[in-house]
Write an enzyme that holds these catalytic residues in place. Structure first.
Site, PDB file in Angstrom:
ATOM      1  N   ASN A   1       0.827  -1.219   0.000  1.00 50.90           N
ATOM      2  CA  ASN A   1       0.000   0.000   0.000  1.00 50.90           C
ATOM      3  C   ASN A   1       0.848   1.250   0.000  1.00 50.90           C
ATOM      4  O   ASN A   1       1.984   1.238   0.477  1.00 50.90           O
ATOM      5  CB  ASN A   1      -0.845   0.074   1.294  1.00 50.90           C
ATOM      6  CG  ASN A   1      -1.860  -1.054   1.406  1.00 50.90           C
ATOM      7  OD1 ASN A   1      -2.289  -1.619   0.409  1.00 50.90           O
ATOM      8  ND2 ASN A   1      -2.226  -1.377   2.631  1.00 50.90           N
TER       9      ASN A   1
ATOM     10  N   GLY B   1       1.556  -1.227   3.829  1.00 50.70           N
ATOM     11  CA  GLY B   1       0.881  -2.487   3.489  1.00 50.70           C
ATOM     12  C   GLY B   1       1.561  -3.580   4.302  1.00 50.70           C
ATOM     13  O   GLY B   1       2.790  -3.629   4.381  1.00 50.70           O
TER      14      GLY B   1
ATOM     15  N   GLY C   1       2.038  -6.769   3.924  1.00 50.64           N
ATOM     16  CA  GLY C   1       2.971  -7.659   3.227  1.00 50.64           C
ATOM     17  C   GLY C   1       4.292  -6.959   2.952  1.00 50.64           C
ATOM     18  O   GLY C   1       5.376  -7.493   3.242  1.00 50.64           O
TER      19      GLY C   1
ATOM     20  N   LEU D   1       1.766  -7.477  22.501  1.00 42.13           N
ATOM     21  CA  LEU D   1       1.062  -6.725  23.539  1.00 42.13           C
ATOM     22  C   LEU D   1       1.491  -5.262  23.564  1.00 42.13           C
ATOM     23  O   LEU D   1       1.541  -4.646  24.634  1.00 42.13           O
ATOM     24  CB  LEU D   1       1.337  -7.372  24.908  1.00 42.13           C
ATOM     25  CG  LEU D   1       0.984  -8.863  25.044  1.00 42.13           C
ATOM     26  CD1 LEU D   1       1.473  -9.415  26.379  1.00 42.13           C
ATOM     27  CD2 LEU D   1      -0.534  -9.057  24.922  1.00 42.13           C
TER      28      LEU D   1
ATOM     29  N   LYS E   1       3.392  -1.999  24.082  1.00 41.87           N
ATOM     30  CA  LYS E   1       4.550  -1.669  24.934  1.00 41.87           C
ATOM     31  C   LYS E   1       4.804  -2.725  26.019  1.00 41.87           C
ATOM     32  O   LYS E   1       5.866  -2.741  26.635  1.00 41.87           O
ATOM     33  CB  LYS E   1       4.391  -0.287  25.551  1.00 41.87           C
ATOM     34  CG  LYS E   1       3.249  -0.154  26.501  1.00 41.87           C
ATOM     35  CD  LYS E   1       3.240   1.248  27.076  1.00 41.87           C
ATOM     36  CE  LYS E   1       2.038   1.391  27.979  1.00 41.87           C
ATOM     37  NZ  LYS E   1       1.469   2.680  28.023  1.00 41.87           N
TER      38      LYS E   1
ATOM     39  N   THR F   1       2.510   2.526  13.837  1.00 39.12           N
ATOM     40  CA  THR F   1       2.081   1.888  12.583  1.00 39.12           C
ATOM     41  C   THR F   1       3.199   0.963  12.078  1.00 39.12           C
ATOM     42  O   THR F   1       4.331   1.401  11.913  1.00 39.12           O
ATOM     43  CB  THR F   1       1.770   2.943  11.499  1.00 39.12           C
ATOM     44  OG1 THR F   1       0.995   3.980  12.070  1.00 39.12           O
ATOM     45  CG2 THR F   1       1.053   2.325  10.316  1.00 39.12           C
TER      46      THR F   1
ATOM     47  N   GLY G   1       3.635  -4.257  14.521  1.00 44.31           N
ATOM     48  CA  GLY G   1       3.323  -5.681  14.428  1.00 44.31           C
ATOM     49  C   GLY G   1       3.994  -6.285  13.196  1.00 44.31           C
ATOM     50  O   GLY G   1       4.509  -7.411  13.246  1.00 44.31           O
ATOM     51  N   ASP G   2       4.012  -5.551  12.103  1.00 40.30           N
ATOM     52  CA  ASP G   2       4.647  -6.052  10.871  1.00 40.30           C
ATOM     53  C   ASP G   2       6.148  -6.215  11.059  1.00 40.30           C
ATOM     54  O   ASP G   2       6.751  -7.173  10.562  1.00 40.30           O
ATOM     55  CB  ASP G   2       4.386  -5.084   9.708  1.00 40.30           C
ATOM     56  CG  ASP G   2       2.904  -4.956   9.410  1.00 40.30           C
ATOM     57  OD1 ASP G   2       2.166  -5.924   9.677  1.00 40.30           O
ATOM     58  OD2 ASP G   2       2.483  -3.884   8.932  1.00 40.30           O
TER      59      ASP G   2
ATOM     60  N   ASN H   1      11.202  -8.612  19.196  1.00 39.68           N
ATOM     61  CA  ASN H   1      10.672  -7.662  20.179  1.00 39.68           C
ATOM     62  C   ASN H   1      11.524  -6.388  20.202  1.00 39.68           C
ATOM     63  O   ASN H   1      10.995  -5.266  20.253  1.00 39.68           O
ATOM     64  CB  ASN H   1      10.675  -8.352  21.557  1.00 39.68           C
ATOM     65  CG  ASN H   1      10.049  -7.525  22.641  1.00 39.68           C
ATOM     66  OD1 ASN H   1       8.934  -7.042  22.512  1.00 39.68           O
ATOM     67  ND2 ASN H   1      10.783  -7.335  23.738  1.00 39.68           N
TER      68      ASN H   1
HETATM   69  P1  ATP Z   1       0.141  -2.012  14.539  1.00 39.75           P
HETATM   70  O1  ATP Z   1      -1.204  -2.557  14.126  1.00 39.75           O
HETATM   71  O2  ATP Z   1       0.103  -0.632  15.130  1.00 39.75           O
HETATM   72  O3  ATP Z   1       1.195  -2.209  13.505  1.00 39.75           O
HETATM   73  P2  ATP Z   1       0.062  -4.231  16.351  1.00 39.75           P
HETATM   74  O4  ATP Z   1      -1.138  -3.939  17.190  1.00 39.75           O
HETATM   75  O5  ATP Z   1      -0.042  -5.280  15.306  1.00 39.75           O
HETATM   76  O6  ATP Z   1       0.660  -2.899  15.758  1.00 39.75           O
HETATM   77  P3  ATP Z   1       1.604  -4.203  18.768  1.00 39.75           P
HETATM   78  O7  ATP Z   1       1.227  -5.290  19.678  1.00 39.75           O
HETATM   79  O8  ATP Z   1       1.119  -2.832  19.069  1.00 39.75           O
HETATM   80  O9  ATP Z   1       1.260  -4.657  17.289  1.00 39.75           O
HETATM   81  O10 ATP Z   1       3.185  -4.105  18.677  1.00 39.75           O
HETATM   82  C1  ATP Z   1       3.983  -5.123  18.104  1.00 39.75           C
HETATM   83  C2  ATP Z   1       5.290  -5.190  18.858  1.00 39.75           C
HETATM   84  O11 ATP Z   1       5.955  -3.917  18.764  1.00 39.75           O
HETATM   85  C3  ATP Z   1       5.155  -5.440  20.359  1.00 39.75           C
HETATM   86  O12 ATP Z   1       5.037  -6.818  20.640  1.00 39.75           O
HETATM   87  C4  ATP Z   1       6.452  -4.835  20.873  1.00 39.75           C
HETATM   88  O13 ATP Z   1       7.521  -5.720  20.611  1.00 39.75           O
HETATM   89  C5  ATP Z   1       6.636  -3.611  19.956  1.00 39.75           C
HETATM   90  N1  ATP Z   1       6.024  -2.383  20.509  1.00 39.75           N
HETATM   91  C6  ATP Z   1       4.826  -1.840  20.180  1.00 39.75           C
HETATM   92  N2  ATP Z   1       4.596  -0.711  20.865  1.00 39.75           N
HETATM   93  C7  ATP Z   1       5.680  -0.507  21.641  1.00 39.75           C
HETATM   94  C8  ATP Z   1       6.066   0.505  22.591  1.00 39.75           C
HETATM   95  N3  ATP Z   1       5.274   1.557  22.866  1.00 39.75           N
HETATM   96  N4  ATP Z   1       7.266   0.368  23.214  1.00 39.75           N
HETATM   97  C9  ATP Z   1       8.080  -0.680  22.953  1.00 39.75           C
HETATM   98  N5  ATP Z   1       7.787  -1.663  22.057  1.00 39.75           N
HETATM   99  C10 ATP Z   1       6.603  -1.589  21.414  1.00 39.75           C
HETATM  100  O1  RIB Z   2       0.158  -2.754   9.681  1.00 43.46           O
HETATM  101  C1  RIB Z   2       0.295  -1.445   9.196  1.00 43.46           C
HETATM  102  C2  RIB Z   2      -0.191  -1.363   7.782  1.00 43.46           C
HETATM  103  O2  RIB Z   2      -1.581  -1.620   7.772  1.00 43.46           O
HETATM  104  C3  RIB Z   2      -0.019  -0.004   7.159  1.00 43.46           C
HETATM  105  O3  RIB Z   2       1.215   0.158   6.518  1.00 43.46           O
HETATM  106  C4  RIB Z   2      -1.223   0.109   6.233  1.00 43.46           C
HETATM  107  O4  RIB Z   2      -0.880   0.067   4.882  1.00 43.46           O
HETATM  108  C5  RIB Z   2      -2.147  -1.049   6.602  1.00 43.46           C
HETATM  109  O5  RIB Z   2      -2.137  -2.017   5.650  1.00 43.46           O
END
Ligand code: ATP
Ligand code: RIB
Length: 304
Positions: A11, A39, A41, A219, A221, A246, A249-250, A274
């Site tokens: 994306n 995106g 992927g 989880l 932070k 943002t 998780g990726d 992590n």
């Molecule tokens: P997003 O959808 O925003 O990409 P997500 O909800 O899929 O994120 P999170 O669980 O928020 O994923 O974060 C993924 C990983 O990033 C966590 O397991 C941790 O390792 C790291 N992380 C996220 N937020 C923080 C933070 N505030 N401080 C330190 N590490 C963080």
């Molecule tokens: O996980 C973050 C991504 O979700 C962003 O880059 C956005 O493109 C959405 O797909």
């Protein structure tokens, strides 16, 4: 060394930064509009490639200006795009993102991502030791087909079921490692979960959802809780100042995949991912905020 193959979305993220998110029906003034490659992927493939694993992305772009920009960016990050097709008649995937106080809201318009099909994912040849990764921003039948081929080839399959949607048991059966956040775990397990729940509650939900798989619950932070052979392993989050989560998780998914592909044991790969994700949250944007291997190694040494 194995390769990482990511079948997933690409994306352009159109990001508005603002002091606070608008309520429904409300207009707020923003500070800036920024364009970042993103995106799920593409983000996961960039993280994996930057962290040392040969990485191939399978997906689709629109035949448009965003598509050209995304292709150039991903090539520069070292991602193999031999299986990324341009698709006439549709636009490149686009995400409209609002970031306020380091937190985001996202609307994704799939465009070309919605056209990824079983033939696309059948094109690359996977072998034993490879890692096959996907998420829920491309059609689910294509993911099932990709994982069935990966399994037949002896590769390990990693699913990040985000954004959460209902999936057939046949798709989940093809998964070796599930990586998901609390919201996705709540949705898929049918259990009511809150950010503030104790880790044991997430372990219970993970066991209910997939008792025989490796499940990693990110989880934020608080770090990550992994269920390995049914036993919970909690890796605490690193204390950092987050500016934009943002793609965190990726980053975690891509980093974990890269470490498994290069032969690291699972526990080391989890700790590494992590730390990698904690670096990602300190920068604006998704794909451009993925760390280098040197950055992760420096942070790991400092934490020992
Ligand atoms: P997003 O959808 O925003 O990409 P997500 O909800 O899929 O994120 P999170 O669980 O928020 O994923 O974060 C993924 C990983 O990033 C966590 O397991 C941790 O390792 C790291 N992380 C996220 N937020 C923080 C933070 N505030 N401080 C330190 N590490 C963080
Ligand atoms: O996980 C973050 C991504 O979700 C962003 O880059 C956005 O493109 C959405 O797909």
């Amino acid at each position: 060394m194995g390769r990482v193959f990511v079948a997933g979305s690409i994306n352009m993220d159109v990001v508005a930064t603002t002091e606070r998110h608008p309520r429904i029906g409300e207009t707020v003034a923003g500070d800036a509009v920024l364009y970042f490659p993103g995106g799920k992927g593409a983000n996961q493939a960039v993280a994996s490639a930057k962290l040392g694993a040969p990485t191939t992305l399978v997906g689709r772009l629109g035949a448009d200006a965003f598509g050209q920009e995304l292709r150039a960016f991903l090539t520069a990050q070292g991602v193999d795009l031999a299986f990324v097709k341009d698709t006439p008649g549709t636009h490149s995937g686009t995400a409209i993102i609002t970031v306020a106080n380091a937190d985001n809201t996202i609307v994704v318009v799939p465009g070309a991502n919605a056209k990824v099909d079983a033939d696309d994912v059948a094109a690359p040849a996977l072998t034993k030791g490879d890692i096959a990764v996907s998420q829920f921003e491309i059609p689910l039948p294509a993911i099932a087909s990709f994982f069935a081929r990966a399994r037949a080839a002896g590769a390990t399959t990693v699913l990040n079921p985000a954004p959460a949607k209902k999936a057939d048991a046949t798709l989940l059966d093809l998964v070796d490692i599930l990586i998901l956040n609390e919201t996705e775990l709540g949705f898929l397990s049918g259990m009511e979960l809150r950010d503030s729940d104790a880790p044991g509650r997430f372990a219970e939900a993970a066991r209910a959802l997939a008792p025989d798989k490796i499940v990693c619950v990110t989880l934020g932070k608080r770090g990550v809780l992994a269920l390995v052979e049914r036993e919970p392993l909690l890796i605490p989050g690193r204390e950092v100042k987050a500016v934009d989560t943002t793609g965190a998780g990726d980053c975690f998914v891509g980093a974990l995949a890269s470490q498994l592909a290069i032969g690291k044991p699972l526990r080391d790969a989890l700790a590494y991912a992590n730390i990698a994700a904690s670096i990602c949250v300190q920068r604006m944007g998704a794909a451009p905020s993925m760390p280098t291997a040197k950055e992760v190694e420096n942070a790991l040494s400092a934490s020992r």
